[in-house]
Design a protein around this motif. Sequence first.
Motif, short mmCIF file in Angstrom:
data_model
loop_
_atom_site.label_atom_id
_atom_site.label_comp_id
_atom_site.label_asym_id
_atom_site.label_seq_id
_atom_site.Cartn_x
_atom_site.Cartn_y
_atom_site.Cartn_z
N PHE A 1 45.44 75.47 17.77
CA PHE A 1 46.21 74.30 17.33
C PHE A 1 45.64 73.83 16.00
CE2 PHE A 1 47.04 74.47 21.81
CZ PHE A 1 48.31 73.95 21.96
N TYR A 2 46.55 73.39 15.14
CA TYR A 2 46.17 72.93 13.81
C TYR A 2 46.65 71.50 13.62
CZ TYR A 2 46.07 72.54 8.71
OH TYR A 2 45.83 72.14 7.43
N GLN A 3 45.77 70.68 13.08
CA GLN A 3 46.10 69.28 12.80
C GLN A 3 45.65 68.94 11.40
OE1 GLN A 3 44.30 66.57 15.55
NE2 GLN A 3 45.51 64.84 14.89
N GLY A 4 46.56 68.49 10.57
CA GLY A 4 46.25 68.17 9.19
C GLY A 4 47.44 68.43 8.31
N GLN B 1 58.14 76.80 1.72
CA GLN B 1 58.47 76.55 3.11
C GLN B 1 58.55 75.04 3.37
OE1 GLN B 1 58.98 79.19 5.52
NE2 GLN B 1 59.26 80.00 3.47
N PRO B 2 59.44 74.61 4.27
CA PRO B 2 59.51 73.18 4.60
C PRO B 2 58.25 72.73 5.33
CG PRO B 2 60.90 74.45 6.08
CD PRO B 2 60.43 75.40 5.02
N GLY B 3 57.83 71.50 5.12
CA GLY B 3 56.60 70.99 5.73
C GLY B 3 56.68 70.95 7.25
N LYS B 4 55.57 71.30 7.89
CA LYS B 4 55.52 71.29 9.36
C LYS B 4 54.35 70.49 9.90
CE LYS B 4 55.51 74.24 13.45
NZ LYS B 4 56.68 73.56 14.03
N TRP B 5 53.22 70.49 9.19
CA TRP B 5 52.01 69.89 9.74
C TRP B 5 52.00 68.37 9.51
CZ3 TRP B 5 51.33 74.07 12.02
CH2 TRP B 5 51.18 75.31 11.41
N ASP B 6 51.21 67.68 10.30
CA ASP B 6 50.96 66.26 10.06
C ASP B 6 49.58 65.90 10.60
OD1 ASP B 6 51.14 65.23 12.88
OD2 ASP B 6 53.21 65.89 12.69
N VAL B 7 49.11 64.70 10.29
CA VAL B 7 47.75 64.32 10.65
C VAL B 7 47.67 63.74 12.06
CG1 VAL B 7 47.08 63.92 8.27
CG2 VAL B 7 48.04 62.04 9.60
N PHE B 8 48.80 63.50 12.70
CA PHE B 8 48.80 62.83 14.00
C PHE B 8 48.95 63.77 15.18
CE2 PHE B 8 50.50 59.76 10.91
CZ PHE B 8 49.52 58.80 11.00
N GLY C 1 54.39 77.83 17.29
CA GLY C 1 54.79 77.29 18.59
C GLY C 1 54.72 78.34 19.67
N ASP C 2 55.71 78.34 20.55
CA ASP C 2 55.75 79.28 21.66
C ASP C 2 56.60 80.49 21.30
OD1 ASP C 2 54.21 77.61 23.34
OD2 ASP C 2 55.98 76.39 23.72
N GLY C 3 56.33 81.06 20.15
CA GLY C 3 57.22 82.08 19.62
C GLY C 3 56.88 83.51 19.94
N ILE C 4 55.77 83.79 20.67
CA ILE C 4 55.43 85.18 20.95
C ILE C 4 56.56 85.83 21.72
CG2 ILE C 4 53.95 86.63 22.40
CD1 ILE C 4 51.57 85.27 21.39
N GLY C 5 56.96 87.00 21.28
CA GLY C 5 58.11 87.68 21.83
C GLY C 5 59.31 87.56 20.93
N ASN C 6 59.29 86.58 20.04
CA ASN C 6 60.34 86.43 19.05
C ASN C 6 59.85 86.98 17.71
OD1 ASN C 6 62.00 85.04 20.91
ND2 ASN C 6 60.81 83.19 20.55
N LYS C 7 60.62 86.78 16.66
CA LYS C 7 60.24 87.25 15.34
C LYS C 7 59.05 86.45 14.84
CE LYS C 7 62.04 87.99 10.67
NZ LYS C 7 63.21 87.86 9.78
N PRO C 8 58.01 87.12 14.33
CA PRO C 8 56.84 86.37 13.83
C PRO C 8 57.18 85.57 12.58
CG PRO C 8 56.63 88.70 13.33
CD PRO C 8 57.82 88.57 14.22
N PHE C 9 56.48 84.45 12.41
CA PHE C 9 56.62 83.64 11.21
C PHE C 9 56.09 84.38 9.99
CE2 PHE C 9 54.33 80.57 8.42
CZ PHE C 9 55.44 79.94 7.87
#
Length: 208
Positions: A77-80, A140-147, A168-176
């Motif tokens: 998990f990433y926060q920032g 790329q559109p922003g995804k992260w936030d500090v909260f 997210g829960d994307g394993i099995g789908n196309k990788p980012f």
Amino acid sequence: MLKIVVYIFCVIFVGGGSFFTEGAACEVINNCKCDREVRVYGSGTAYKLTDYKEIIPIKNIKHNKALEGEILRTRLFYQGVADFSVAFLEKNRQPLGNDTVFQTIISYGVRQHESSMFLTNIVEEPWSETHPRCDRLLNQPGKWDVFQAHPIDVVINKDYNLILWYLGDGIGNKPFMSCYHPNVGKVQYIAFNGWDVNNVRYLVDCVY
């Protein structure tokens, strides 16, 4: 409700002065329990891509779900705000010129130089796209936030020489993002850093 209970537990057992202790994440997120925390504190100094704040042997990741032919299959998990910056290294040290390094930087913005990319051999050629089969994504559109801490999964397949990132829960789908390189099978360590003006947090070795 669950986060409130976890918060009380952390305050009692970790201490009210520091919500998270270094190296031990006391949090349950999205039904995932993470055993390790890495914080990168921005110093405001010059951006140094290879100044890794923590280097962890992949063999020490307890919740590695690697399948046959894989080195790593895990969630963190990433926060920032910026930048998500995770590298896979051949050796347990700040890289030297000929070391195998695969660094993934995910940064968001409106200027063309802000992008998401894989960097290889970054000590010798820090900003070059050294391998044509490693992704580089612009604007790329922003995804992260500090909260909120966001999940991101990674798979390293040594048989196919692939590194695959899933949001997210994307394993099995196309990788980012993905990277093919003949030296992928050499990596043994995962390392973390970030952009020097921001404070960011990684939760690592998660049960999910």
